[in-house]
Design a protein around this motif. Structure first.
Motif, PDB file in Angstrom:
ATOM      1  N   MET A   1       0.836  -1.200   0.000  1.00 15.70           N
ATOM      2  CA  MET A   1       0.000   0.000   0.000  1.00 15.70           C
ATOM      3  C   MET A   1       0.872   1.251   0.000  1.00 15.70           C
ATOM      4  O   MET A   1       1.812   1.361   0.787  1.00 15.70           O
ATOM      5  CB  MET A   1      -0.919   0.005   1.219  1.00 15.70           C
ATOM      6  N   SER A   2       0.593   2.175  -0.901  1.00 15.39           N
ATOM      7  CA  SER A   2       1.390   3.397  -1.005  1.00 15.39           C
ATOM      8  C   SER A   2       1.128   4.300   0.192  1.00 15.39           C
ATOM      9  O   SER A   2      -0.007   4.442   0.651  1.00 15.39           O
ATOM     10  CB  SER A   2       1.042   4.138  -2.294  1.00 15.39           C
ATOM     11  N   LYS A   3       2.185   4.871   0.689  1.00 17.11           N
ATOM     12  CA  LYS A   3       2.079   5.727   1.862  1.00 17.11           C
ATOM     13  C   LYS A   3       1.850   7.177   1.454  1.00 17.11           C
ATOM     14  O   LYS A   3       2.553   7.721   0.606  1.00 17.11           O
ATOM     15  CB  LYS A   3       3.351   5.614   2.705  1.00 17.11           C
ATOM     16  N   ILE A   4       0.861   7.807   2.076  1.00 20.20           N
ATOM     17  CA  ILE A   4       0.562   9.214   1.808  1.00 20.20           C
ATOM     18  C   ILE A   4       1.501  10.088   2.617  1.00 20.20           C
ATOM     19  O   ILE A   4       1.715   9.856   3.813  1.00 20.20           O
ATOM     20  CB  ILE A   4      -0.902   9.538   2.165  1.00 20.20           C
ATOM     21  N   ARG A   5       2.075  11.080   1.962  1.00 19.71           N
ATOM     22  CA  ARG A   5       2.951  12.030   2.647  1.00 19.71           C
ATOM     23  C   ARG A   5       2.304  13.409   2.667  1.00 19.71           C
ATOM     24  O   ARG A   5       1.569  13.772   1.762  1.00 19.71           O
ATOM     25  CB  ARG A   5       4.329  12.066   1.962  1.00 19.71           C
ATOM     26  N   HIS A   6       2.582  14.131   3.727  1.00 18.36           N
ATOM     27  CA  HIS A   6       1.978  15.443   3.941  1.00 18.36           C
ATOM     28  C   HIS A   6       3.030  16.545   3.756  1.00 18.36           C
ATOM     29  O   HIS A   6       4.217  16.335   4.019  1.00 18.36           O
ATOM     30  CB  HIS A   6       1.389  15.536   5.351  1.00 18.36           C
ATOM     31  N   PHE A   7       2.571  17.700   3.325  1.00 19.51           N
ATOM     32  CA  PHE A   7       3.484  18.840   3.200  1.00 19.51           C
ATOM     33  C   PHE A   7       2.730  20.140   3.485  1.00 19.51           C
ATOM     34  O   PHE A   7       1.501  20.215   3.360  1.00 19.51           O
ATOM     35  CB  PHE A   7       4.141  18.893   1.818  1.00 19.51           C
ATOM     36  N   ASP A   8       3.474  21.170   3.889  1.00 20.92           N
ATOM     37  CA  ASP A   8       2.921  22.503   4.149  1.00 20.92           C
ATOM     38  C   ASP A   8       3.398  23.463   3.071  1.00 20.92           C
ATOM     39  O   ASP A   8       4.496  23.297   2.519  1.00 20.92           O
ATOM     40  CB  ASP A   8       3.366  23.032   5.517  1.00 20.92           C
ATOM     41  N   VAL A   9       2.570  24.460   2.813  1.00 27.61           N
ATOM     42  CA  VAL A   9       2.885  25.450   1.773  1.00 27.61           C
ATOM     43  C   VAL A   9       2.739  26.851   2.351  1.00 27.61           C
ATOM     44  O   VAL A   9       1.745  27.153   3.034  1.00 27.61           O
ATOM     45  CB  VAL A   9       1.950  25.292   0.559  1.00 27.61           C
ATOM     46  N   ASP A 255       3.905  37.145  12.203  1.00 29.34           N
ATOM     47  CA  ASP A 255       4.281  35.993  13.022  1.00 29.34           C
ATOM     48  C   ASP A 255       3.406  34.776  12.739  1.00 29.34           C
ATOM     49  O   ASP A 255       3.634  33.706  13.300  1.00 29.34           O
ATOM     50  CB  ASP A 255       4.190  36.349  14.509  1.00 29.34           C
ATOM     51  N   PHE A 256       2.377  34.960  11.882  1.00 23.90           N
ATOM     52  CA  PHE A 256       1.457  33.869  11.567  1.00 23.90           C
ATOM     53  C   PHE A 256       1.388  33.670  10.058  1.00 23.90           C
ATOM     54  O   PHE A 256       0.388  33.991   9.415  1.00 23.90           O
ATOM     55  CB  PHE A 256       0.059  34.165  12.125  1.00 23.90           C
ATOM     56  N   PRO A 257       2.450  33.149   9.460  1.00 24.83           N
ATOM     57  CA  PRO A 257       2.431  32.946   8.005  1.00 24.83           C
ATOM     58  C   PRO A 257       1.378  31.931   7.589  1.00 24.83           C
ATOM     59  O   PRO A 257       1.056  31.008   8.346  1.00 24.83           O
ATOM     60  CB  PRO A 257       3.844  32.437   7.699  1.00 24.83           C
ATOM     61  N   MET A 258       0.833  32.127   6.401  1.00 30.31           N
ATOM     62  CA  MET A 258      -0.121  31.180   5.840  1.00 30.31           C
ATOM     63  C   MET A 258       0.513  29.795   5.763  1.00 30.31           C
ATOM     64  O   MET A 258       1.678  29.639   5.427  1.00 30.31           O
ATOM     65  CB  MET A 258      -0.526  31.637   4.435  1.00 30.31           C
ATOM     66  N   LYS A 259      -0.289  28.772   6.091  1.00 28.82           N
ATOM     67  CA  LYS A 259       0.193  27.403   6.027  1.00 28.82           C
ATOM     68  C   LYS A 259      -0.897  26.536   5.394  1.00 28.82           C
ATOM     69  O   LYS A 259      -1.823  26.083   6.072  1.00 28.82           O
ATOM     70  CB  LYS A 259       0.558  26.882   7.409  1.00 28.82           C
ATOM     71  N   LEU A 260      -0.774  26.318   4.084  1.00 25.60           N
ATOM     72  CA  LEU A 260      -1.700  25.432   3.401  1.00 25.60           C
ATOM     73  C   LEU A 260      -1.229  23.988   3.577  1.00 25.60           C
ATOM     74  O   LEU A 260      -0.034  23.729   3.678  1.00 25.60           O
ATOM     75  CB  LEU A 260      -1.765  25.770   1.910  1.00 25.60           C
ATOM     76  N   LYS A 261      -2.188  23.061   3.606  1.00 25.13           N
ATOM     77  CA  LYS A 261      -1.872  21.657   3.795  1.00 25.13           C
ATOM     78  C   LYS A 261      -2.080  20.888   2.497  1.00 25.13           C
ATOM     79  O   LYS A 261      -3.081  21.083   1.812  1.00 25.13           O
ATOM     80  CB  LYS A 261      -2.755  21.056   4.893  1.00 25.13           C
ATOM     81  N   GLY A 262      -1.142  20.019   2.167  1.00 23.43           N
ATOM     82  CA  GLY A 262      -1.258  19.193   0.973  1.00 23.43           C
ATOM     83  C   GLY A 262      -0.799  17.770   1.236  1.00 23.43           C
ATOM     84  O   GLY A 262      -0.089  17.507   2.211  1.00 23.43           O
ATOM     85  N   THR A 263      -1.211  16.853   0.380  1.00 29.01           N
ATOM     86  CA  THR A 263      -0.776  15.462   0.474  1.00 29.01           C
ATOM     87  C   THR A 263      -0.395  14.950  -0.908  1.00 29.01           C
ATOM     88  O   THR A 263      -0.856  15.477  -1.924  1.00 29.01           O
ATOM     89  CB  THR A 263      -1.880  14.555   1.051  1.00 29.01           C
ATOM     90  N   TYR A 264       0.430  13.909  -0.935  1.00 27.72           N
ATOM     91  CA  TYR A 264       0.769  13.244  -2.200  1.00 27.72           C
ATOM     92  C   TYR A 264       1.278  11.843  -1.909  1.00 27.72           C
ATOM     93  O   TYR A 264       1.648  11.518  -0.770  1.00 27.72           O
ATOM     94  CB  TYR A 264       1.789  14.055  -2.991  1.00 27.72           C
ATOM     95  N   THR A 265       1.262  11.017  -2.919  1.00 30.25           N
ATOM     96  CA  THR A 265       1.750   9.650  -2.811  1.00 30.25           C
ATOM     97  C   THR A 265       2.930   9.478  -3.760  1.00 30.25           C
ATOM     98  O   THR A 265       2.750   9.479  -4.979  1.00 30.25           O
ATOM     99  CB  THR A 265       0.636   8.650  -3.177  1.00 30.25           C
ATOM    100  N   PRO A 266       4.152   9.372  -3.241  1.00 28.99           N
ATOM    101  CA  PRO A 266       5.335   9.337  -4.110  1.00 28.99           C
ATOM    102  C   PRO A 266       5.555   8.018  -4.841  1.00 28.99           C
ATOM    103  O   PRO A 266       6.362   7.954  -5.768  1.00 28.99           O
ATOM    104  CB  PRO A 266       6.484   9.617  -3.130  1.00 28.99           C
ATOM    105  N   THR A 267       4.868   6.939  -4.425  1.00 28.50           N
ATOM    106  CA  THR A 267       5.057   5.632  -5.074  1.00 28.50           C
ATOM    107  C   THR A 267       3.700   5.004  -5.373  1.00 28.50           C
ATOM    108  O   THR A 267       2.664   5.443  -4.880  1.00 28.50           O
ATOM    109  CB  THR A 267       5.864   4.688  -4.167  1.00 28.50           C
ATOM    110  N   GLY A 268       3.709   3.954  -6.190  1.00 27.35           N
ATOM    111  CA  GLY A 268       2.480   3.222  -6.484  1.00 27.35           C
ATOM    112  C   GLY A 268       1.844   3.655  -7.793  1.00 27.35           C
ATOM    113  O   GLY A 268       2.409   4.437  -8.569  1.00 27.35           O
ATOM    114  N   LEU A 278       2.288  20.121  -5.452  1.00 25.63           N
ATOM    115  CA  LEU A 278       2.215  21.549  -5.151  1.00 25.63           C
ATOM    116  C   LEU A 278       1.458  22.281  -6.249  1.00 25.63           C
ATOM    117  O   LEU A 278       0.594  23.128  -5.968  1.00 25.63           O
ATOM    118  CB  LEU A 278       3.623  22.125  -5.003  1.00 25.63           C
ATOM    119  N   LEU A 279       1.751  21.959  -7.508  1.00 26.00           N
ATOM    120  CA  LEU A 279       1.063  22.611  -8.623  1.00 26.00           C
ATOM    121  C   LEU A 279      -0.433  22.321  -8.576  1.00 26.00           C
ATOM    122  O   LEU A 279      -1.255  23.222  -8.805  1.00 26.00           O
ATOM    123  CB  LEU A 279       1.652  22.127  -9.949  1.00 26.00           C
ATOM    124  N   HIS A 280      -0.791  21.095  -8.265  1.00 33.49           N
ATOM    125  CA  HIS A 280      -2.218  20.738  -8.175  1.00 33.49           C
ATOM    126  C   HIS A 280      -2.889  21.545  -7.063  1.00 33.49           C
ATOM    127  O   HIS A 280      -4.018  22.030  -7.237  1.00 33.49           O
ATOM    128  CB  HIS A 280      -2.359  19.241  -7.900  1.00 33.49           C
TER     129      HIS A 280
END
Length: 286
Positions: A1-9, A255-268, A278-280
């Motif tokens: 099962m491919s693992k979902i990874r999270h990132f901030d923008v 002191d409170f920069p915007m922080k968008l949340k995203g996910t992606y699956t690098p394998t599978g 990020l583009l999506h």
């Protein structure tokens, strides 16, 4: 099962005046990229490391973050547990153009909204918004850029929810709102602000609200709230008073920069690169 990874923008709002066209922002970013300059913070260096205009409406690429080593500083021999001798150091022969610990951090520049989005956190990858702002401030201040594009305004995009929380403090003794020139796209309020600043020949304007004697707090009405919402991406908001816990203090929107949340699956089967993810994410904001 491919693992979902999270990132901030995080993001930077870039404004070029008086030309408000995507082509102008493309030309600006190409000029900044062509500088091939970096800034250093502590031992970390940062530069624009890529420029790709193949996708309509955006520019994609990477920031390059690397370690800036002062080769002239003393060296240490961990095996002998003592300072390295000049003879030991002479054995080190690394070309000055080679830098260690390279990290490639994706970015997307939305040319229509003139907003730069970049990955601020993903696993061990981190990039502070203030460091990107520092780099862009340095690049846009060079004489050739100023001559071609004039003064370029930069604002770290902030968390509007946090700004609204600031305005809800039960005790606000002083409220400062700095409004800088926007580059309006669809917002009527931003167009009004820009016209006012241009009519008065102002780069920015600052409103300082001070609580009257005998009053508990400043009353943040609709007009003040609109000013603060505009300043969250085009300026600065500062609140002094007491928060909901009754603690006195001062908070600033930066002191409170915007922080968008995203996910992606690098394998599978549905594998996706971090840059594509990020583009999506940016596409969903337009």
């Amino acid at each position: 099962m491919s693992k979902i990874r999270h990132f901030d923008v995080a993001g930077i709002n870039i404004r070029v005046h008086p030309t408000h066209r995507p082509e102008e922002y493309k030309a600006l970013w190409k000029a900044l990229y062509s500088k091939k300059q970096h800034i250093t913070h502590a031992n970390n260096a940062l530069m624009i490391g890529g420029f790709n205009a193949d996708v309509p409406g955006v520019i994609t690429g990477n920031f390059y973050r690397f370690l800036q080593v002062d080769v002239g500083a003393p060296w240490f021999d961990i095996e002998k547990h003592k300072k390295a001798t000049d003879e030991d150091v002479d054995l080190v022969n690394i070309p000055p153009a080679l830098k260690p610990n390279l990290v490639e951090i994706p970015y997307v520049l939305d040319l229509r909204k003139h907003r730069l989005y970049f990955v601020s956190h993903e696993l061990d990858m981190n990039l502070a918004p203030h460091l990107v702002e520092k780099l862009l401030t340095r690049l846009t201040s060079t004489p050739s850029i100023v001559k071609r594009f004039g003064d370029v305004d930069l604002t770290v995009m902030t968390d509007k929810g946090k700004v609204l929380e600031m305005l809800r403090w039960p005790v606000i003794r002083k409220l400062t709102i700095k409004l800088e020139r926007p580059n309006p796209i669809e917002e009527e309020d931003e167009e009004t602000v820009l016209q006012r600043l241009e009519r008065r020949r102002l780069k920015s304007e600052t409103h300082i609200y001070q609580k009257a004697k005998g009053e508990q707090s400043i009353n943040v009405d609709e007009e003040i709230q609109k000013q603060a919402e505009h300043a969250s991406d085009n300026g600065l908001v500062e609140v002094s008073g007491k928060d909901k816990a009754g603690q006195p203090g001062t908070v600033v929107s930066k002191d409170f920069p915007m922080k968008l949340k995203g996910t992606y699956t690098p394998t599978g089967l549905t594998a996706q690169t971090l840059k594509d993810a990020l583009l999506h994410l940016v596409r969903t904001l337009t």
